[in-house]
Write a protein that holds these residues in place. Structure first.
Motif, PDB file in Angstrom:
ATOM      1  N   VAL A 219      14.899  11.050   8.492  1.00 16.29           N
ATOM      2  CA  VAL A 219      13.303  11.437   8.037  1.00 16.29           C
ATOM      3  C   VAL A 219      12.484  10.785   6.767  1.00 16.29           C
ATOM      4  CG1 VAL A 219      11.288  13.061   8.073  1.00 16.29           C
ATOM      5  CG2 VAL A 219      13.252  13.392   9.300  1.00 16.29           C
ATOM      6  N   LEU A 220      11.709   9.759   6.995  1.00 14.69           N
ATOM      7  CA  LEU A 220      11.144   9.339   5.657  1.00 14.69           C
ATOM      8  C   LEU A 220       9.865   9.976   5.618  1.00 14.69           C
ATOM      9  CD1 LEU A 220      11.122   5.259   6.083  1.00 14.69           C
ATOM     10  CD2 LEU A 220      12.369   6.678   4.408  1.00 14.69           C
ATOM     11  N   LYS A 221       9.628  10.324   4.240  1.00 14.59           N
ATOM     12  CA  LYS A 221       8.447  11.061   3.705  1.00 14.59           C
ATOM     13  C   LYS A 221       8.149  10.387   2.666  1.00 14.59           C
ATOM     14  CE  LYS A 221       9.851  15.843   4.952  1.00 14.59           C
ATOM     15  NZ  LYS A 221      10.227  17.078   4.661  1.00 14.59           N
ATOM     16  N   LEU A 222       6.612   9.878   2.793  1.00 12.69           N
ATOM     17  CA  LEU A 222       6.117   9.022   1.529  1.00 12.69           C
ATOM     18  C   LEU A 222       4.560   8.896   1.669  1.00 12.69           C
ATOM     19  CD1 LEU A 222       4.507   6.419   3.463  1.00 12.69           C
ATOM     20  CD2 LEU A 222       6.890   5.989   3.906  1.00 12.69           C
TER      21      LEU A 222
ATOM     22  N   ASN B  41       0.835  -1.270  -0.064  1.00  9.11           N
ATOM     23  CA  ASN B  41       0.001  -0.072  -0.142  1.00  9.11           C
ATOM     24  C   ASN B  41       1.128   1.410   0.237  1.00  9.11           C
ATOM     25  OD1 ASN B  41      -2.637  -1.322   0.129  1.00  9.11           O
ATOM     26  ND2 ASN B  41      -2.329  -1.566   2.428  1.00  9.11           N
ATOM     27  N   VAL B  42       2.161   1.149  -0.006  1.00 10.44           N
ATOM     28  CA  VAL B  42       3.073   2.268   0.073  1.00 10.44           C
ATOM     29  C   VAL B  42       3.336   2.642  -1.525  1.00 10.44           C
ATOM     30  CG1 VAL B  42       5.276   3.416   0.376  1.00 10.44           C
ATOM     31  CG2 VAL B  42       4.282   1.953   2.045  1.00 10.44           C
ATOM     32  N   LEU B  43       3.044   3.797  -1.504  1.00 10.23           N
ATOM     33  CA  LEU B  43       2.965   4.407  -3.184  1.00 10.23           C
ATOM     34  C   LEU B  43       4.320   4.488  -3.847  1.00 10.23           C
ATOM     35  CD1 LEU B  43       0.239   7.044  -3.532  1.00 10.23           C
ATOM     36  CD2 LEU B  43       0.036   4.473  -3.752  1.00 10.23           C
ATOM     37  N   THR B  44       4.897   4.143  -5.009  1.00 13.96           N
ATOM     38  CA  THR B  44       6.016   4.162  -5.603  1.00 13.96           C
ATOM     39  C   THR B  44       5.984   5.531  -6.190  1.00 13.96           C
ATOM     40  OG1 THR B  44       5.424   3.105  -7.644  1.00 13.96           O
ATOM     41  CG2 THR B  44       6.456   1.900  -5.897  1.00 13.96           C
TER      42      THR B  44
END
Length: 273
Positions: free
Chosen positions: A218-221, A196-199
């Protein structure tokens, strides 16, 4: 008027009242059953509540007419009473107007998870019904909250169910000696592989400042995360990152304390030697 006629009229009065007070809730149930497959159930619950109260009021007026009360005078009295009640119960009238505004503007609907910034505290939960006077919310721990419609209109409402795609920002603390380029590359890769994480847009990872103990990646998604599965997606990302950081041996920041022994000054005898 003899006793027999009086008893008959009282019987008719009670029968009409009984019919009205049975027909009102029955009508409401029928309308709410029609909403089972509807996309916006709030309109049906509001209409059902309004129909039930209207039928009861009409039945009461007809019942009074059956025992000889002049309905013309009664309607006039109700009009005057309505003006007085409107002034005395202006907050309740505001709730009715708020319910109508909610149905017309549709900031949320039945089934949405919302939060309301009240004057004293925050209310949040899944909307289960929009009534004439209030809206019902069920919290995550299965507690019912009754929120006046005027509160929903006058305060900020956040609808967490309106958008299926959510932006997530996850902070991962790492030690100062960490190869940050490798860490960011690996964290972004494992996060992208979570369901479900968008590429597109791609997952990004940046460093957010330094302190004496370490730094933070810091992850941004973006992810397809409706309210029902938002936490599952977030927990899946956190778990995947933790597994990968253990494999790479990336440590948590740790507070370092350096203890040094003060240098003793040389004495005169030592200098002579």
């Amino acid at each position: 008027m003899n006793w027999m006629t009086l008893l008959v009229r009282i019987g008719i009065f009670l029968i009409i009242l009984l019919i009205g007070f049975l027909l009102g809730p029955a009508t409401r149930n029928v309308i709410e059953k029609m909403a089972r497959n509807a996309q916006d159930k709030g309109v049906y619950t509001f209409m059902g509540s309004m129909a039930s109260n209207s039928i009861k009021l009409i039945a009461f007026i007809i019942a009074l007419s059956s025992i000889g009360v002049d309905t013309t005078v009664l309607v006039g009295a109700f009009s005057a009473l309505g003006v007085g009640l409107s002034l005395a119960l202006k907050n309740n009238m505001a709730n009715v107007a708020g319910g109508m505004q909610i149905l017309l503007t549709r900031p949320f609907k039945v089934g949405d998870y919302i939060s309301v910034a009240g004057t004293q505290q925050m209310y949040e939960g899944t909307c289960t019904a929009i009534e004439i006077m209030y809206t019902s919310l069920v919290t995550y721990d299965n507690t019912m909250i009754i929120v006046p419609n005027s509160t929903l209109i006058e305060n900020v409402v956040t609808n967490y169910s309106d958008k299926p795609y959510r932006r997530m920002v996850i902070t991962i603390p790492v030690a100062l000696q960490t190869d940050t380029a490798l860490a960011c590359r690996e964290f972004a890769a494992v996060a992208s592989a979570v369901p479900n994480v968008l590429t597109a847009p791609a997952v990004s990872c940046i460093l957010n400042g330094y302190n004496a103990d370490g730094t933070a990646a810091v992850l941004k998604l973006y992810a397809y995360a409706t309210f029902d599965n938002y936490w599952n997606v977030l927990y899946g990302i956190n778990n995947a990152i933790q597994v990968r950081r253990k494999e790479l041996g990336i440590d948590q920041p740790q507070t370092s304390v350096r203890i040094t022994e003060p240098v003793q000054p040389e004495s005169a005898d030592d200098n002579q030697k």
